[in-house]
Motif scaffolding. Structure first.
Motif, PDB file in Angstrom:
ATOM      1  N   ASP A 275      40.890  52.133  51.698  1.00 26.14           N
ATOM      2  CA  ASP A 275      42.330  51.423  51.684  1.00 26.14           C
ATOM      3  C   ASP A 275      43.096  51.973  50.530  1.00 26.14           C
ATOM      4  O   ASP A 275      43.683  50.902  50.043  1.00 26.14           O
ATOM      5  CB  ASP A 275      42.062  50.000  51.749  1.00 26.14           C
ATOM      6  CG  ASP A 275      43.186  49.119  52.068  1.00 26.14           C
ATOM      7  OD1 ASP A 275      43.934  49.675  52.655  1.00 26.14           O
ATOM      8  OD2 ASP A 275      43.192  47.819  51.797  1.00 26.14           O
ATOM      9  N   ALA A 276      43.135  53.041  50.228  1.00 28.05           N
ATOM     10  CA  ALA A 276      43.691  53.543  48.930  1.00 28.05           C
ATOM     11  C   ALA A 276      45.080  53.312  48.962  1.00 28.05           C
ATOM     12  O   ALA A 276      45.939  53.691  49.979  1.00 28.05           O
ATOM     13  CB  ALA A 276      43.395  55.076  48.506  1.00 28.05           C
ATOM     14  N   ALA A 277      45.961  52.959  47.773  1.00 31.61           N
ATOM     15  CA  ALA A 277      47.212  52.646  47.747  1.00 31.61           C
ATOM     16  C   ALA A 277      47.204  52.113  46.020  1.00 31.61           C
ATOM     17  O   ALA A 277      47.820  52.767  45.244  1.00 31.61           O
ATOM     18  CB  ALA A 277      47.757  51.641  48.851  1.00 31.61           C
ATOM     19  N   ILE A 278      46.574  51.087  46.055  1.00 31.94           N
ATOM     20  CA  ILE A 278      46.425  50.399  44.606  1.00 31.94           C
ATOM     21  C   ILE A 278      45.389  50.857  44.075  1.00 31.94           C
ATOM     22  O   ILE A 278      45.395  51.183  42.731  1.00 31.94           O
ATOM     23  CB  ILE A 278      46.302  48.920  44.860  1.00 31.94           C
ATOM     24  CG1 ILE A 278      47.700  48.292  45.350  1.00 31.94           C
ATOM     25  CG2 ILE A 278      46.113  48.164  43.398  1.00 31.94           C
ATOM     26  CD1 ILE A 278      47.755  46.866  45.651  1.00 31.94           C
ATOM     27  N   ASN A 279      44.162  50.877  44.736  1.00 34.24           N
ATOM     28  CA  ASN A 279      42.799  51.426  44.130  1.00 34.24           C
ATOM     29  C   ASN A 279      42.856  53.143  44.482  1.00 34.24           C
ATOM     30  O   ASN A 279      43.369  53.437  45.310  1.00 34.24           O
ATOM     31  CB  ASN A 279      41.670  50.988  44.532  1.00 34.24           C
ATOM     32  CG  ASN A 279      41.224  49.526  43.892  1.00 34.24           C
ATOM     33  OD1 ASN A 279      42.088  48.959  43.278  1.00 34.24           O
ATOM     34  ND2 ASN A 279      39.951  49.014  44.335  1.00 34.24           N
ATOM     35  N   ARG A 372      47.746  55.934  35.044  1.00 37.19           N
ATOM     36  CA  ARG A 372      46.461  55.268  35.237  1.00 37.19           C
ATOM     37  C   ARG A 372      46.667  53.814  35.014  1.00 37.19           C
ATOM     38  O   ARG A 372      47.472  53.243  34.218  1.00 37.19           O
ATOM     39  CB  ARG A 372      45.828  55.600  33.637  1.00 37.19           C
ATOM     40  CG  ARG A 372      44.236  54.994  33.660  1.00 37.19           C
ATOM     41  CD  ARG A 372      43.554  55.448  32.355  1.00 37.19           C
ATOM     42  NE  ARG A 372      43.454  56.897  32.253  1.00 37.19           N
ATOM     43  CZ  ARG A 372      42.279  57.276  32.781  1.00 37.19           C
ATOM     44  NH1 ARG A 372      41.441  56.537  33.513  1.00 37.19           N
ATOM     45  NH2 ARG A 372      41.916  58.691  33.044  1.00 37.19           N
ATOM     46  N   GLY A 373      46.071  53.063  36.055  1.00 41.30           N
ATOM     47  CA  GLY A 373      46.282  51.812  36.196  1.00 41.30           C
ATOM     48  C   GLY A 373      45.550  51.048  35.356  1.00 41.30           C
ATOM     49  O   GLY A 373      44.772  51.491  34.333  1.00 41.30           O
ATOM     50  N   GLU A 374      45.791  49.650  35.239  1.00 37.90           N
ATOM     51  CA  GLU A 374      45.154  48.758  34.028  1.00 37.90           C
ATOM     52  C   GLU A 374      44.171  47.886  34.610  1.00 37.90           C
ATOM     53  O   GLU A 374      43.593  46.900  33.719  1.00 37.90           O
ATOM     54  CB  GLU A 374      46.235  47.998  33.479  1.00 37.90           C
ATOM     55  CG  GLU A 374      47.414  48.901  32.412  1.00 37.90           C
ATOM     56  CD  GLU A 374      48.609  48.113  32.357  1.00 37.90           C
ATOM     57  OE1 GLU A 374      48.487  46.605  32.476  1.00 37.90           O
ATOM     58  OE2 GLU A 374      49.354  48.552  31.462  1.00 37.90           O
ATOM     59  N   LYS A 375      44.191  47.978  36.056  1.00 41.01           N
ATOM     60  CA  LYS A 375      43.028  46.907  36.559  1.00 41.01           C
ATOM     61  C   LYS A 375      41.535  47.388  35.975  1.00 41.01           C
ATOM     62  O   LYS A 375      41.178  48.549  36.209  1.00 41.01           O
ATOM     63  CB  LYS A 375      43.003  47.168  37.997  1.00 41.01           C
ATOM     64  CG  LYS A 375      41.931  46.196  38.680  1.00 41.01           C
ATOM     65  CD  LYS A 375      41.929  46.659  40.180  1.00 41.01           C
ATOM     66  CE  LYS A 375      40.912  45.801  41.004  1.00 41.01           C
ATOM     67  NZ  LYS A 375      40.894  46.140  42.350  1.00 41.01           N
ATOM     68  N   VAL A 376      40.815  46.258  35.744  1.00 41.16           N
ATOM     69  CA  VAL A 376      39.255  46.394  35.327  1.00 41.16           C
ATOM     70  C   VAL A 376      38.621  45.866  36.212  1.00 41.16           C
ATOM     71  O   VAL A 376      38.969  44.451  36.220  1.00 41.16           O
ATOM     72  CB  VAL A 376      39.339  46.048  33.751  1.00 41.16           C
ATOM     73  CG1 VAL A 376      37.939  46.038  33.335  1.00 41.16           C
ATOM     74  CG2 VAL A 376      39.997  47.122  32.686  1.00 41.16           C
ATOM     75  N   LYS A 377      37.407  46.093  36.803  1.00 42.75           N
ATOM     76  CA  LYS A 377      36.662  45.333  37.703  1.00 42.75           C
ATOM     77  C   LYS A 377      35.986  44.376  37.035  1.00 42.75           C
ATOM     78  O   LYS A 377      35.655  44.488  35.553  1.00 42.75           O
ATOM     79  CB  LYS A 377      35.627  46.313  38.157  1.00 42.75           C
ATOM     80  CG  LYS A 377      34.567  45.467  39.191  1.00 42.75           C
ATOM     81  CD  LYS A 377      33.680  46.454  39.952  1.00 42.75           C
ATOM     82  CE  LYS A 377      32.708  45.696  40.786  1.00 42.75           C
ATOM     83  NZ  LYS A 377      31.500  46.706  41.238  1.00 42.75           N
ATOM     84  N   SER A 378      36.062  43.115  37.368  1.00 44.69           N
ATOM     85  CA  SER A 378      35.622  41.974  36.749  1.00 44.69           C
ATOM     86  C   SER A 378      33.936  41.868  36.651  1.00 44.69           C
ATOM     87  O   SER A 378      33.538  42.419  37.564  1.00 44.69           O
ATOM     88  CB  SER A 378      35.977  40.584  37.317  1.00 44.69           C
ATOM     89  OG  SER A 378      35.891  40.603  38.776  1.00 44.69           O
TER      90      SER A 378
END
Length: 378
Positions: A275-279, A372-378
């Motif tokens: 489902d890549a787009a954001i990830n 590079r995104g800033e999302k970090v897996k919780s």
């Protein structure tokens, strides 16, 4: 000609330590005498894959190749996905789709992107329509029959406020169009369904099956891992012959694959997508290897949901290591399960973890692109 030797082969079924010969982009032989081949004088490149597992390249059946719509205004739209980004994730076959936005993200743009990826050596396809069935030609049937790259329609939205709120009769007509087109063109001819978070879940799918002659195998719902109730409904449909897809956006495949197995889901009818787009597309490979490390299922069963299952459902020529198949091969470190080498249609594009291919447009460009995104897996 390329020779890969000393790897443990998973085709995805385990074949032991055997060599692979790839010629003209396809697998020419499995298990040849490499010494005899060398003595024959045939010019070839050899990769010593000792300490590695050889497996088929991944098939991603659901990626937003020209970027995601963004649902917080235009600035939240995501950029398109590059060939090198897919290959870094071990994805050698991909099917692109539109989402909620079919106004600024269009079918002509998606088709052009798929053609570009094919030009880079990937096996690339498209779903026509997006959430609201906005096609290139007059109908889904025409798109699938007449446009080589299009294998089915979707991701048409159900159980979602953003969808067109189609009736079961309308959905059945779409599915019938796809099915007929698939038989005419020799393609999958599936209606790929985005399942939202509405409490209706898969009710309309059951209505279609009960109220029409549409067969379960003509429908292919995705995002079915949103809840346990939805997953149970999806599992019941696999027992009737329907293929389903789980995305790895939430990075929780190690939760849903055991759930699926424990509740009797058909192991041959489940696939996984990025489902890549954001990830990143690489999330698909990472999540499969998490399941391997945690021994959620045998290695061959885990990788089947990203290779042979998907190939069979989408009717692609990739997905297995076998004579005559496209030479898409991954070499994975047998100790760490990290991706070491990617062979795309017989061409080495990732070697020892480093990208060795360059997109064609860079030959005449001085651009330097780094995101590079800033999302970090919780």
């Amino acid at each position: 000609m390329l020779l890969v030797e000393n790897a443990e082969l998973f085709a995805p079924e385990p074949l032991g330590r055997r060599s692979i010969v790839i010629a003209a982009g396809r697998i020419e032989a499995i298990g040849v005498d490499s010494a005899a081949l060398a003595r024959s004088g045939v010019e070839l490149e050899t990769i010593d894959a000792a300490g590695c597992i050889a497996m088929p390249g991944l098939i991603d059946p659901h990626a937003h190749l020209i970027g995601g719509s963004g649902e917080k205004g235009f600035a939240s739209q995501t950029p398109e996905i590059s060939a090198s980004e897919l290959l870094r994730g071990g994805i050698t076959t991909v099917a692109g789709t539109l989402g909620a936005d079919t106004t600024t993200r269009t079918m002509p743009a998606l088709l052009a992107k798929v053609k570009a990826l094919r030009g880079e050596g990937l096996s690339a396809f498209a779903w026509t329509g997006g959430y609201d069935a906005r096609t290139l030609l007059a109908s889904m049937r025409d798109d699938i029959v007449l446009i080589d790259e299009i294998i089915g329609a979707g991701e048409l939205a159900i159980a979602d406020v953003r969808g067109q709120q189609y009736s079961a009769a309308e959905l059945a007509r779409f599915a019938a169009d796809c099915y007929v087109a698939g038989t005419v063109a020799g393609k999958a001819g599936l209606l790929h369904l985005h399942v939202g978070d509405s409490g209706d879940r898969l009710r309309i799918v059951r209505d279609v099956l009960e109220q029409s002659d549409v067969k379960p195998g003509a429908l292919y719902p995705t995002h079915v891992e949103r809840s346990e109730r939805l997953m149970r409904e999806a599992i019941d449909l696999t027992k009737r012959g329907m293929p389903i897809d789980v995305d790895v956006y939430e990075e929780d495949l190690d939760r849903w694959l055991p759930f699926y197995r424990d509740h009797g889901g058909d192991p041959n009818r489940i696939t996984a997508s990025s489902d890549a787009a954001i990830n990143s597309p690489h999330t698909l490979f990472q999540q499969l290897m998490v399941c391997v490390r945690e021994k959620v299922a045998p290695f061959e069963e885990v990788i089947a949901i990203g290779t042979s299952n998907t190939a069979r459902i989408l009717k692609t020529e990739s997905g297995e290591l076998a004579r005559g198949r496209i030479g898409h091969v991954l070499l994975v470190d047998a100790a760490t399960y990290e991706l070491r080498t990617v062979i795309c249609a017989g061409r080495v594009v990732i070697r020892d973890g480093a990208l060795v291919m360059r997109e064609q447009f860079l030959a005449e460009s001085n651009r330097s692109i780094s995101l590079r995104g800033e999302k970090v897996k919780s």
